[in-house]
Write a protein that holds these residues in place. Structure first.
Motif, PDB file in Angstrom:
ATOM      1  N   VAL A 202      -9.483   0.863  -6.066  1.00 51.60           N
ATOM      2  CA  VAL A 202      -8.747   1.578  -5.019  1.00 51.60           C
ATOM      3  C   VAL A 202      -9.713   2.279  -4.077  1.00 51.60           C
ATOM      4  O   VAL A 202      -9.547   2.237  -2.856  1.00 51.60           O
ATOM      5  CB  VAL A 202      -7.739   2.576  -5.644  1.00 51.60           C
ATOM      6  CG1 VAL A 202      -7.106   3.458  -4.586  1.00 51.60           C
ATOM      7  CG2 VAL A 202      -6.674   1.830  -6.446  1.00 51.60           C
ATOM      8  N   GLU A 203     -10.719   2.912  -4.630  1.00 53.78           N
ATOM      9  CA  GLU A 203     -11.696   3.643  -3.814  1.00 53.78           C
ATOM     10  C   GLU A 203     -12.374   2.730  -2.796  1.00 53.78           C
ATOM     11  O   GLU A 203     -12.587   3.114  -1.647  1.00 53.78           O
ATOM     12  CB  GLU A 203     -12.751   4.291  -4.720  1.00 53.78           C
ATOM     13  CG  GLU A 203     -13.738   5.174  -3.994  1.00 53.78           C
ATOM     14  CD  GLU A 203     -13.127   6.460  -3.462  1.00 53.78           C
ATOM     15  OE1 GLU A 203     -13.546   6.892  -2.370  1.00 53.78           O
ATOM     16  OE2 GLU A 203     -12.253   7.032  -4.112  1.00 53.78           O
ATOM     17  N   GLN A 204     -12.697   1.507  -3.192  1.00 53.02           N
ATOM     18  CA  GLN A 204     -13.410   0.575  -2.316  1.00 53.02           C
ATOM     19  C   GLN A 204     -12.524  -0.067  -1.258  1.00 53.02           C
ATOM     20  O   GLN A 204     -13.028  -0.621  -0.287  1.00 53.02           O
ATOM     21  CB  GLN A 204     -14.074  -0.513  -3.164  1.00 53.02           C
ATOM     22  CG  GLN A 204     -15.185   0.018  -4.028  1.00 53.02           C
ATOM     23  CD  GLN A 204     -15.644  -0.981  -5.087  1.00 53.02           C
ATOM     24  OE1 GLN A 204     -15.198  -2.120  -5.129  1.00 53.02           O
ATOM     25  NE2 GLN A 204     -16.536  -0.530  -5.945  1.00 53.02           N
ATOM     26  N   ALA A 205     -11.230  -0.005  -1.437  1.00 48.24           N
ATOM     27  CA  ALA A 205     -10.304  -0.646  -0.501  1.00 48.24           C
ATOM     28  C   ALA A 205     -10.245   0.102   0.823  1.00 48.24           C
ATOM     29  O   ALA A 205     -10.233   1.334   0.854  1.00 48.24           O
ATOM     30  CB  ALA A 205      -8.910  -0.723  -1.118  1.00 48.24           C
ATOM     31  N   ALA A 206     -10.183  -0.653   1.901  1.00 47.95           N
ATOM     32  CA  ALA A 206     -10.021  -0.049   3.228  1.00 47.95           C
ATOM     33  C   ALA A 206      -8.592   0.431   3.431  1.00 47.95           C
ATOM     34  O   ALA A 206      -8.347   1.381   4.165  1.00 47.95           O
ATOM     35  CB  ALA A 206     -10.391  -1.064   4.302  1.00 47.95           C
ATOM     36  N   GLY A 207      -7.659  -0.233   2.771  1.00 46.97           N
ATOM     37  CA  GLY A 207      -6.250   0.108   2.865  1.00 46.97           C
ATOM     38  C   GLY A 207      -5.507  -0.534   1.711  1.00 46.97           C
ATOM     39  O   GLY A 207      -6.075  -1.317   0.955  1.00 46.97           O
ATOM     40  N   VAL A 208      -4.224  -0.185   1.591  1.00 50.13           N
ATOM     41  CA  VAL A 208      -3.421  -0.665   0.471  1.00 50.13           C
ATOM     42  C   VAL A 208      -2.060  -1.127   0.982  1.00 50.13           C
ATOM     43  O   VAL A 208      -1.458  -0.469   1.832  1.00 50.13           O
ATOM     44  CB  VAL A 208      -3.208   0.455  -0.578  1.00 50.13           C
ATOM     45  CG1 VAL A 208      -2.324  -0.013  -1.719  1.00 50.13           C
ATOM     46  CG2 VAL A 208      -4.535   0.962  -1.104  1.00 50.13           C
ATOM     47  N   VAL A 209      -1.602  -2.256   0.445  1.00 52.37           N
ATOM     48  CA  VAL A 209      -0.230  -2.707   0.627  1.00 52.37           C
ATOM     49  C   VAL A 209       0.412  -2.658  -0.752  1.00 52.37           C
ATOM     50  O   VAL A 209      -0.155  -3.186  -1.713  1.00 52.37           O
ATOM     51  CB  VAL A 209      -0.151  -4.147   1.178  1.00 52.37           C
ATOM     52  CG1 VAL A 209       1.301  -4.617   1.236  1.00 52.37           C
ATOM     53  CG2 VAL A 209      -0.828  -4.253   2.535  1.00 52.37           C
ATOM     54  N   ILE A 210       1.557  -2.007  -0.857  1.00 52.89           N
ATOM     55  CA  ILE A 210       2.290  -1.971  -2.126  1.00 52.89           C
ATOM     56  C   ILE A 210       3.606  -2.698  -1.922  1.00 52.89           C
ATOM     57  O   ILE A 210       4.410  -2.327  -1.065  1.00 52.89           O
ATOM     58  CB  ILE A 210       2.538  -0.530  -2.608  1.00 52.89           C
ATOM     59  CG1 ILE A 210       1.196   0.173  -2.879  1.00 52.89           C
ATOM     60  CG2 ILE A 210       3.404  -0.540  -3.881  1.00 52.89           C
ATOM     61  CD1 ILE A 210       1.321   1.620  -3.281  1.00 52.89           C
ATOM     62  N   LEU A 211       3.793  -3.753  -2.720  1.00 53.50           N
ATOM     63  CA  LEU A 211       5.019  -4.545  -2.709  1.00 53.50           C
ATOM     64  C   LEU A 211       5.822  -4.155  -3.941  1.00 53.50           C
ATOM     65  O   LEU A 211       5.394  -4.402  -5.072  1.00 53.50           O
ATOM     66  CB  LEU A 211       4.684  -6.036  -2.736  1.00 53.50           C
ATOM     67  CG  LEU A 211       5.860  -7.002  -2.820  1.00 53.50           C
ATOM     68  CD1 LEU A 211       6.754  -6.893  -1.585  1.00 53.50           C
ATOM     69  CD2 LEU A 211       5.348  -8.431  -2.993  1.00 53.50           C
ATOM     70  N   THR A 212       6.962  -3.519  -3.727  1.00 57.56           N
ATOM     71  CA  THR A 212       7.750  -3.014  -4.851  1.00 57.56           C
ATOM     72  C   THR A 212       9.186  -3.521  -4.819  1.00 57.56           C
ATOM     73  O   THR A 212       9.810  -3.564  -3.760  1.00 57.56           O
ATOM     74  CB  THR A 212       7.756  -1.473  -4.889  1.00 57.56           C
ATOM     75  OG1 THR A 212       8.430  -1.033  -6.077  1.00 57.56           O
ATOM     76  CG2 THR A 212       8.426  -0.867  -3.681  1.00 57.56           C
TER      77      THR A 212
END
Length: 187
Positions: free
Chosen positions: A73-83
């Protein structure tokens, strides 16, 4: 903040459709630009129920699975969460994955995508509050994918590509917004 966009598939059920939707959304996003996407399927990540002895806000992780999740998570530029939406809420797998960490989410650009019979609107609202609480910078464009008569006899989607094509305008608008949030966080 440099790195890939972390794409989190939230459903861990044995028979599910999140993996099908995720594959098609990733296809759409990949075709839209050169951003690298790192897929995290929570079923494969298999985090146990939160088992860290200290609160995540301290960042004093004891377990290797937590340290690996934190680094990703720390290394990610951004996050997409599919729920998905289960019984008007989001699944415990997603809550558990979020609750494992704290500082890693702070100011992280994010896009939330929900799905379900009514588009997963209730799970979206609930998770949106939680992600805001941990300090994520959320895209404003709402993506709620309604699934009705798309299921086959095996309870999988008959044509996930058609569903994502139907939703492509809002998905691409949200994706561009996420890219803007990532660019702003790099400044």
């Amino acid at each position: 903040m440099t790195g890939d966009v972390l794409f989190v598939i939230g459903s861990v059920r044995p028979v599910r459709v999140g993996d099908q939707l995720g594959a098609e959304i990733i296809r759409l996003f990949t075709e839209a630009g050169d951003t690298q996407i790192d897929v995290v399927d929570l079923r494969e990540l298999a985090l146990p129920l939160l088992d860290e002895p200290k609160m995540p806000a301290l960042g004093e992780y004891q377990h290797d699975h937590t340290k690996r999740w934190s680094a990703r998570v720390e290394q990610a530029a951004g996050v997409v969460i599919l729920t998905p939406e289960y019984n008007w809420g989001y699944p415990s797998s997603v809550k558990n994955a979020v609750d494992y960490l704290y500082k890693e989410w702070k100011n992280k650009p994010a896009l939330l995508i929900s799905y379900g019979g009514g588009g997963g609107k209730r799970s979206y609202e609930q998770l949106h509050q939680v992600l805001g609480r941990v300090g994520m910078t959320l895209a404003e464009t709402r993506v709620n994918i309604a699934l009705r008569d798309e299921y086959g006899d095996d309870d999988r989607l008959r044509d996930p590509a058609a569903i994502i094509d139907r939703e492509s305008d809002v998905l691409l608008k949200a994706w561009q917004e996420l890219q803007g949030l990532i660019a702003d966080s790099d400044d």
